[in-house]
Design a protein around this motif. Structure first.
Motif, PDB file in Angstrom:
ATOM      1  N   ASN A 193       0.864  -1.184   0.000  1.00 60.40           N
ATOM      2  CA  ASN A 193       0.000   0.000   0.000  1.00 60.40           C
ATOM      3  C   ASN A 193       0.898   1.230   0.000  1.00 60.40           C
ATOM      4  O   ASN A 193       2.123   1.119   0.004  1.00 60.40           O
ATOM      5  N   VAL A 194       0.326   2.425   0.026  1.00 63.36           N
ATOM      6  CA  VAL A 194       1.139   3.628   0.167  1.00 63.36           C
ATOM      7  C   VAL A 194       1.824   3.618   1.535  1.00 63.36           C
ATOM      8  O   VAL A 194       3.016   3.858   1.660  1.00 63.36           O
ATOM      9  N   VAL A 195       1.080   3.337   2.591  1.00 65.10           N
ATOM     10  CA  VAL A 195       1.603   3.151   3.949  1.00 65.10           C
ATOM     11  C   VAL A 195       0.816   2.007   4.575  1.00 65.10           C
ATOM     12  O   VAL A 195      -0.344   1.781   4.220  1.00 65.10           O
ATOM     13  N   GLY A 196       1.436   1.277   5.476  1.00 66.41           N
ATOM     14  CA  GLY A 196       0.753   0.130   6.080  1.00 66.41           C
ATOM     15  C   GLY A 196      -0.412   0.532   6.966  1.00 66.41           C
ATOM     16  O   GLY A 196      -1.564   0.200   6.717  1.00 66.41           O
ATOM     17  N   VAL A 197      -0.110   1.277   8.040  1.00 67.85           N
ATOM     18  CA  VAL A 197      -1.119   1.680   9.020  1.00 67.85           C
ATOM     19  C   VAL A 197      -0.989   3.182   9.253  1.00 67.85           C
ATOM     20  O   VAL A 197       0.087   3.672   9.605  1.00 67.85           O
ATOM     21  N   CYS A 198      -2.082   3.905   9.079  1.00 68.08           N
ATOM     22  CA  CYS A 198      -2.140   5.344   9.325  1.00 68.08           C
ATOM     23  C   CYS A 198      -3.088   5.589  10.498  1.00 68.08           C
ATOM     24  O   CYS A 198      -4.209   5.074  10.508  1.00 68.08           O
ATOM     25  N   VAL A 199      -2.614   6.355  11.488  1.00 68.74           N
ATOM     26  CA  VAL A 199      -3.417   6.645  12.676  1.00 68.74           C
ATOM     27  C   VAL A 199      -3.423   8.150  12.888  1.00 68.74           C
ATOM     28  O   VAL A 199      -2.367   8.777  12.973  1.00 68.74           O
ATOM     29  N   ASN A 200      -4.616   8.729  12.958  1.00 67.98           N
ATOM     30  CA  ASN A 200      -4.742  10.162  13.206  1.00 67.98           C
ATOM     31  C   ASN A 200      -6.052  10.458  13.907  1.00 67.98           C
ATOM     32  O   ASN A 200      -6.800   9.548  14.250  1.00 67.98           O
ATOM     33  N   GLU A 201      -6.334  11.732  14.162  1.00 66.87           N
ATOM     34  CA  GLU A 201      -7.591  12.183  14.785  1.00 66.87           C
ATOM     35  C   GLU A 201      -7.916  11.399  16.053  1.00 66.87           C
ATOM     36  O   GLU A 201      -9.019  10.863  16.215  1.00 66.87           O
ATOM     37  N   SER A 202      -6.953  11.311  16.976  1.00 65.65           N
ATOM     38  CA  SER A 202      -7.134  10.653  18.274  1.00 65.65           C
ATOM     39  C   SER A 202      -7.354   9.153  18.182  1.00 65.65           C
ATOM     40  O   SER A 202      -7.922   8.542  19.082  1.00 65.65           O
ATOM     41  N   GLY A 203      -6.914   8.542  17.107  1.00 68.65           N
ATOM     42  CA  GLY A 203      -7.012   7.088  16.978  1.00 68.65           C
ATOM     43  C   GLY A 203      -5.984   6.388  17.860  1.00 68.65           C
ATOM     44  O   GLY A 203      -5.003   6.981  18.304  1.00 68.65           O
ATOM     45  N   ALA A 204      -6.219   5.116  18.100  1.00 69.82           N
ATOM     46  CA  ALA A 204      -5.315   4.284  18.899  1.00 69.82           C
ATOM     47  C   ALA A 204      -5.503   2.849  18.414  1.00 69.82           C
ATOM     48  O   ALA A 204      -6.297   2.581  17.517  1.00 69.82           O
ATOM     49  N   GLY A 205      -4.784   1.925  19.016  1.00 73.76           N
ATOM     50  CA  GLY A 205      -5.005   0.529  18.658  1.00 73.76           C
ATOM     51  C   GLY A 205      -3.860  -0.371  19.046  1.00 73.76           C
ATOM     52  O   GLY A 205      -2.812   0.078  19.524  1.00 73.76           O
ATOM     53  N   LEU A 206      -4.071  -1.654  18.848  1.00 74.36           N
ATOM     54  CA  LEU A 206      -3.056  -2.679  19.037  1.00 74.36           C
ATOM     55  C   LEU A 206      -2.914  -3.421  17.721  1.00 74.36           C
ATOM     56  O   LEU A 206      -3.887  -3.972  17.198  1.00 74.36           O
ATOM     57  N   ILE A 207      -1.711  -3.396  17.161  1.00 72.57           N
ATOM     58  CA  ILE A 207      -1.409  -4.083  15.910  1.00 72.57           C
ATOM     59  C   ILE A 207      -0.368  -5.148  16.252  1.00 72.57           C
ATOM     60  O   ILE A 207       0.739  -4.807  16.693  1.00 72.57           O
ATOM     61  N   GLU A 208      -0.712  -6.432  16.062  1.00 70.04           N
ATOM     62  CA  GLU A 208       0.241  -7.469  16.430  1.00 70.04           C
ATOM     63  C   GLU A 208       0.212  -8.656  15.483  1.00 70.04           C
ATOM     64  O   GLU A 208      -0.819  -8.973  14.908  1.00 70.04           O
ATOM     65  N   TYR A 209       1.386  -9.259  15.340  1.00 70.15           N
ATOM     66  CA  TYR A 209       1.597 -10.440  14.493  1.00 70.15           C
ATOM     67  C   TYR A 209       1.173 -10.193  13.041  1.00 70.15           C
ATOM     68  O   TYR A 209       0.662 -11.095  12.382  1.00 70.15           O
ATOM     69  N   CYS A 210       1.372  -8.974  12.567  1.00 73.28           N
ATOM     70  CA  CYS A 210       1.004  -8.633  11.189  1.00 73.28           C
ATOM     71  C   CYS A 210       2.247  -8.530  10.305  1.00 73.28           C
ATOM     72  O   CYS A 210       3.330  -8.192  10.768  1.00 73.28           O
ATOM     73  N   ASP A 211       2.061  -8.805   9.031  1.00 71.80           N
ATOM     74  CA  ASP A 211       3.094  -8.654   8.016  1.00 71.80           C
ATOM     75  C   ASP A 211       2.873  -7.302   7.347  1.00 71.80           C
ATOM     76  O   ASP A 211       1.846  -7.103   6.691  1.00 71.80           O
ATOM     77  N   LEU A 212       3.803  -6.381   7.536  1.00 72.26           N
ATOM     78  CA  LEU A 212       3.664  -5.010   7.041  1.00 72.26           C
ATOM     79  C   LEU A 212       4.723  -4.681   5.993  1.00 72.26           C
ATOM     80  O   LEU A 212       5.124  -3.529   5.835  1.00 72.26           O
ATOM     81  N   ILE A 264       1.896   7.597  12.148  1.00 74.14           N
ATOM     82  CA  ILE A 264       1.153   7.815  13.394  1.00 74.14           C
ATOM     83  C   ILE A 264       1.260   9.282  13.779  1.00 74.14           C
ATOM     84  O   ILE A 264       2.357   9.795  14.024  1.00 74.14           O
ATOM     85  N   ALA A 265       0.119   9.962  13.813  1.00 77.00           N
ATOM     86  CA  ALA A 265       0.092  11.391  14.135  1.00 77.00           C
ATOM     87  C   ALA A 265       0.406  11.618  15.618  1.00 77.00           C
ATOM     88  O   ALA A 265       0.159  10.751  16.472  1.00 77.00           O
ATOM     89  N   GLN A 266       0.929  12.807  15.896  1.00 82.00           N
ATOM     90  CA  GLN A 266       1.212  13.191  17.268  1.00 82.00           C
ATOM     91  C   GLN A 266      -0.060  13.088  18.099  1.00 82.00           C
ATOM     92  O   GLN A 266      -1.148  13.473  17.665  1.00 82.00           O
ATOM     93  N   GLY A 267       0.062  12.542  19.291  1.00 82.42           N
ATOM     94  CA  GLY A 267      -1.079  12.416  20.194  1.00 82.42           C
ATOM     95  C   GLY A 267      -1.848  11.118  20.034  1.00 82.42           C
ATOM     96  O   GLY A 267      -2.772  10.851  20.799  1.00 82.42           O
ATOM     97  N   CYS A 268      -1.490  10.315  19.054  1.00 80.55           N
ATOM     98  CA  CYS A 268      -2.135   9.012  18.855  1.00 80.55           C
ATOM     99  C   CYS A 268      -1.239   7.931  19.451  1.00 80.55           C
ATOM    100  O   CYS A 268      -0.015   8.058  19.452  1.00 80.55           O
ATOM    101  N   TYR A 269      -1.845   6.864  19.938  1.00 83.13           N
ATOM    102  CA  TYR A 269      -1.072   5.805  20.587  1.00 83.13           C
ATOM    103  C   TYR A 269      -1.409   4.471  19.951  1.00 83.13           C
ATOM    104  O   TYR A 269      -2.573   4.069  19.914  1.00 83.13           O
ATOM    105  N   VAL A 270      -0.384   3.798  19.460  1.00 86.65           N
ATOM    106  CA  VAL A 270      -0.553   2.470  18.869  1.00 86.65           C
ATOM    107  C   VAL A 270       0.460   1.528  19.503  1.00 86.65           C
ATOM    108  O   VAL A 270       1.665   1.802  19.481  1.00 86.65           O
ATOM    109  N   ARG A 271      -0.041   0.444  20.067  1.00 91.38           N
ATOM    110  CA  ARG A 271       0.861  -0.590  20.576  1.00 91.38           C
ATOM    111  C   ARG A 271       1.189  -1.522  19.419  1.00 91.38           C
ATOM    112  O   ARG A 271       0.304  -1.906  18.655  1.00 91.38           O
TER     113      ARG A 271
END
Length: 70
Positions: free
Chosen positions: A28-47, A57-64
């Motif tokens: 893809n253009v980018v694997g995972v995009c997180v913005n607008e106060s998004g969060a999440g857990l991304i695990e065991y993925c092929d990126l 990942i935008a400032q202020g967003c949290y992704v484990r």
């Protein structure tokens, strides 16, 4: 498998907080995009093979991230 999008493979935003596990997010253009106060857990993925990298990942967003292949 999520692949060959003209944008992010996964877009997390507006306070969403998903669990993404055991996915293939490829070419893809980018694997995972997180913005607008998004969060999440991304695990065991092929990126691999995303043009602008695995993460946008935008400032202020949290992704484990756990045990992903990049």
């Amino acid at each position: 498998t999520i692949e060959k999008n003209d944008g992010p493979g996964i877009l997390i935003r507006r306070g969403a907080n998903p669990l993404v596990r055991n996915c293939r997010i490829l070419n893809n253009v980018v694997g995972v995009c997180v913005n607008e106060s998004g969060a999440g857990l991304i695990e065991y993925c092929d990126l691999r093979g995303n043009r602008n990298g695995s993460w946008d990942i935008a400032q202020g967003c949290y992704v484990r991230q756990n045990s992903n292949t990049e």
